[in-house]
Scaffold this active site. Structure first.
Site, mmCIF file in Angstrom:
data_model
loop_
_atom_site.group_PDB
_atom_site.id
_atom_site.type_symbol
_atom_site.label_atom_id
_atom_site.label_comp_id
_atom_site.label_asym_id
_atom_site.label_seq_id
_atom_site.Cartn_x
_atom_site.Cartn_y
_atom_site.Cartn_z
ATOM 1 N N ASN A 79 -8.276 3.122 1.562
ATOM 2 C CA ASN A 79 -7.111 3.617 0.834
ATOM 3 C C ASN A 79 -6.981 3.040 -0.575
ATOM 4 O OD1 ASN A 79 -6.130 3.196 3.984
ATOM 5 N ND2 ASN A 79 -5.786 5.221 3.118
ATOM 6 N N ILE A 87 -4.091 2.789 -5.460
ATOM 7 C CA ILE A 87 -3.712 2.604 -4.062
ATOM 8 C C ILE A 87 -3.087 3.888 -3.524
ATOM 9 C CG2 ILE A 87 -2.330 1.222 -2.468
ATOM 10 C CD1 ILE A 87 -2.168 -0.841 -4.868
ATOM 11 N N CYS A 88 -3.478 4.250 -2.301
ATOM 12 C CA CYS A 88 -2.851 5.398 -1.657
ATOM 13 C C CYS A 88 -1.922 4.871 -0.570
ATOM 14 C CB CYS A 88 -3.919 6.302 -1.043
ATOM 15 S SG CYS A 88 -3.245 7.733 -0.225
ATOM 16 N N LEU A 89 -0.632 4.826 -0.870
ATOM 17 C CA LEU A 89 0.340 4.303 0.089
ATOM 18 C C LEU A 89 1.635 5.087 -0.091
ATOM 19 C CD1 LEU A 89 0.939 2.073 2.183
ATOM 20 C CD2 LEU A 89 1.729 0.641 0.317
ATOM 21 N N GLN A 122 -8.152 7.205 -0.187
ATOM 22 C CA GLN A 122 -8.158 7.225 -1.647
ATOM 23 C C GLN A 122 -9.612 7.274 -2.102
ATOM 24 O OE1 GLN A 122 -5.598 6.932 -4.025
ATOM 25 N NE2 GLN A 122 -7.144 7.059 -5.596
#
Lengths: 240, 539
Positions: A79, A87-89, A122
């Protein structure tokens, strides 16, 4: 005083007072709007013991919009972009709530390292690696943690093929005349989570090492996947 | 692609404005024509069998429509209008499903939608038996000021807003979930959600709390501008969820078009829903490929456009630069070297010049004089067969693209024609109204070119049959008529021949219009009868 600055000051003060969480936030310049956060890689993960730096930019509309965060320390995680640190959050996007704080967000990042979400990646290449061969992924992630995040070197022998190759190459280097020169080349293969033997196999056909690594990475030439990819396919990609 | 269409529409519009400047209506022209010896160009606005029925709605109309839905729910369940609206929104305005599930289990439906069950009806009794203080469950939100004589349970123990960290906020607010924040933070939050993020579903600020912020709360605690925007967003939400409604896609246009004939996916198998709003913006109700892609169905048009994007350049290049291996039909590009080719795939060795097998060439390397050899002729035959499908596609594509290109030049054609009309006025004693026939001819040519363009997409996918032959006959007649009229438009103006030209052009315009109608009517009827068979599986 501006509500945003008041809140940021309190948040930073709270974090300084709290030494248990091992999360730090420092000012990058004189402004409260650009910060540098650090946290320690969570235990029982490949990231254990590493120190992760996060670049934090506070938007004008904070806390009604989420802070912009990205990793400054390189890390190998589905991610997180292995190139840019993006960052993929969800809480950094639409699931943000103004009640969340820098500290709670940093804790979320920490727990993201514990439980990756490979289905919403990500970095697709890293995610593929994670899905096909967990053991090899862990080795690579650990390797990145050691070289980039300053995690202490692991005692146990990471049984997977790539580190084996690395060690072999390292000992080769010691015997040779210029050991320093050889080291970064091996780094590249291990950092890509590939097997030295595989890279050398295609290198022997006259392709540049960098290109071979790039192609094998893209094809996810790891674990059980290797059986599914023919040499011709690799060569075809190398030629294109 | 759609961008360029938009541009075209704009240009056409501007050009029409040019003409409209010369105060003149179609009625006048028609009257004038009746007096003369020329045939009347029929009114283009009359509904045709191939037109779909549609209605243009203003913002107020849609709002009324939406309100009536809300009122229905209010009257059936005795809910607050606000609550009813929030529930319908949660159900994507599917009133039937919402009422059905509400009847089964009202509180489940309310909680799912993020509405506090107690707050829905002012008539519901206050839960005095609950463990919470009665004041908390009596209403969905409360305002507490520090002047309030009864101290709030939260402010009592030194309240600090968790968002702005103000420990002495002038006033605080909480929804039924009792997550309390200062009013300044609330209104900033609402502004951000509604204005910046364009959300019409706003939840409590506390993370993880799914309680919906009631519409009345938004109205009361945000600026008038924000609330207006909120109402607009609710309206958008409504239109986007009702299948027979669609916003006019023209920039700046606020109209909505209602088209029940094209509301379902299956309806698009038989109709091509070209509609226009009250401001005259034309668009397709079923897709965004082209404003009017009649006679071809949306899905066929989509198939075609996709194929063109993927294939046409590649196909052209393949046609000019490659040959197929005479054994395995792999496409091969010769990028240098001698004529002795070895297929990379099947390892067949052949001669690039005659396509015959290389083994027959013996020692005559690098030269080929065996063109008439039997094996070579066979190989070339096989080669040409494999090219047929490519040629076929290019045939239709080139014609389609040609008509598209012509339509793109429409603005230019309008300007040119207008100049001609002025010239005619100067050289003869014809009035401005009397030279309108030229403009009508241009309009007709453009409309027919649009039809023709898409007939090629349709013909490409039509199965070979008698029906297709009839279709292509119609297509040919229309094309010929259009080309004749186009030529006439290009012809030079000479004072003595103008009356003749006028008669000729008006006649041709009427004829072209007839042909176009026949084409559209026949295809539309074919769809209704299921007469067309396709050579591909439609999705």
């Amino acid at each position: 005083m501006d509500a945003k600055l008041r809140r940021l000051q309190k948040e930073i003060a709270d974090l300084r007072a709290d030494t248990a969480s091992k999360i730090t936030i420092e000012l990058v310049d004189d402004s409260l709007l650009h910060l540098l956060g650090t946290f320690i890689g969570p235990p029982d993960t490949p990231y254990e013991g590493g120190t992760y730096e996060v670049d934090i930019v506070i938007p004008q509309t904070y806390p009604f919009s989420p802070p912009k965060m990205k990793f400054l320390t390189k890390l190998y995680h589905p991610n997180v972009s292995s190139a840019s640190g993006a960052i993929c959050l969800d809480i950094l996007k639409d699931a943000w709530s103004p009640v969340l704080t820098l500290k709670s967000t940093m804790i979320s990042l920490q727990s993201l390292l514990c439980s990756p979400e490979p289905t919403d990646p990500q970095d697709a290449e890293v995610a593929k690696h994670y899905m096909t061969s967990r053991e090899s992924f862990n080795d690579t992630a650990r390797y990145w943690a050691e070289i980039y995040a300053g995690a202490p070197p692991t005692e146990k022998k990471a049984g997977a093929s790539n580190t084996e190759g690395e060690e072999k190459a390292a000992t080769d280097g010691k015997k040779g005349k210029a050991p320093v020169k050889k080291a970064p080349v091996v780094d590249e293969i291990a950092a890509a989570g590939l097997n030295v033997a595989h890279v050398q196999q295609f290198e022997a056909l006259g392709f540049e090492r960098r290109k071979v690594i790039e192609v094998l990475k893209r094809l996810n030439y790891r674990g059980t996947n290797i059986a599914k990819i023919t040499d011709d396919q690799v060569v075809e990609k190398l030629l294109s | 692609m759609s961008d360029s269409y938009d541009d075209d529409e704009y240009m056409e519009e501007e050009e029409e404005d040019l003409f409209e400047d010369e105060v003149m209506s179609d009625d006048d022209a028609a009257m004038d024509n009746e007096e003369g010896d020329y045939p009347v160009i029929p009114d283009k606005d009359k509904p045709k069998s191939y037109d779909v029925e549609s209605k243009s709605l203003s913002v107020d109309d849609v709002q009324k429509d939406m309100r009536s839905q809300v009122e229905y729910v209010v009257s059936v369940f005795g809910l607050e209008p606000d609550t009813a609206r929030m529930l319908l929104r949660d159900y994507g305005w599917n009133r039937e499903r919402m009422t059905e599930q509400y009847m089964e289990d009202p509180s489940k439906v309310l909680i799912k939608a993020g509405i506090e069950p107690d707050a829905t009806s002012p008539r519901s009794p206050i839960r005095s038996t609950s463990s919470q203080p009665p004041k908390e469950s009596s209403f969905s939100f409360r305002r507490s000021t520090r002047k309030n004589p009864v101290p709030d349970p939260v402010t009592e123990s030194k309240f600090m807003c968790p968002i702005c960290c103000d420990d002495e906020p002038p006033s605080t607010l909480a929804l039924a979930c009792n997550h309390r924040f200062c009013s300044d933070c609330w209104s900033q939050y609402l502004e951000g959600k509604v204005r910046d993020e364009g959300e019409c579903v706003v939840r409590c600020m506390k993370d993880g709390c799914s309680l919906l912020v009631p519409d009345s709360f938004i109205k009361e605690h945000s600026s008038a501008k924000t609330y207006d925007r909120f109402e607009e967003l609710v309206l958008r939400h409504y239109v986007s969820h009702i299948a027979h409604l669609k916003f006019c896609p023209a920039p700046g246009c606020t109209d909505t078009v209602s088209c029940t004939a094209a509301a379902t996916k299956s309806a698009l198998d038989t109709v091509v829903p070209s509609v226009s709003c009250a401001h005259g913006h034309k668009f397709c109700f079923g897709c965004s490929i082209d404003a009017d892609h009649r006679p071809v169905l949306c899905k066929v048009a989509k198939l075609w456009v996709k194929k063109c994007q993927d294939d046409s350049e590649t196909a052209n290049w393949i046609k000019t630069n490659t040959k197929e291996c005479s054994k395995c039909q792999s496409t091969i590009e010769k990028n240098g070297g001698c004529n002795h080719m070895t297929c990379k795939k099947c390892k067949h060795e052949f001669c690039w010049v005659c396509m015959g097998p290389w083994s027959d060439h013996g020692t005559q390397w690098y030269s080929c004089n065996r063109y008439d050899d039997k094996a070579a002729i066979e190989a070339r035959d096989a080669q040409s067969k494999s090219r047929i499908s490519l040629e076929r596609y290019l045939h239709y594509y080139n014609r389609w693209a040609n008509h598209e290109q012509s339509a793109k030049l429409s603005a230019e054609l309008y300007v040119k024609t207008e100049k001609k009309m002025e010239e005619m006025q100067l050289t003869t004693d014809l009035t401005w109204i009397e030279v309108q026939f030229a403009k009508k001819a241009v309009e007709e040519v453009l409309r027919c070119r649009a039809t023709l363009k898409w007939t090629y997409a349709m013909a490409y996918y039509l199965d070979k049959s008698n029906e297709k032959e009839l279709f292509e006959d119609n297509q040919r007649d229309l094309e010929k008529a259009v080309e004749d009229l186009s030529e006439l438009l290009e012809s030079p103006i000479e004072a003595e021949t103008i009356p003749e030209l006028r008669a000729n052009m008006t006649n041709k315009t009427v004829y072209v219009q007839k042909r176009n109608e026949i084409m559209l009517e026949d295809t539309a009827q074919g769809f209704r009868e299921g007469r067309w068979t396709w050579n591909v599986d439609l999705p």
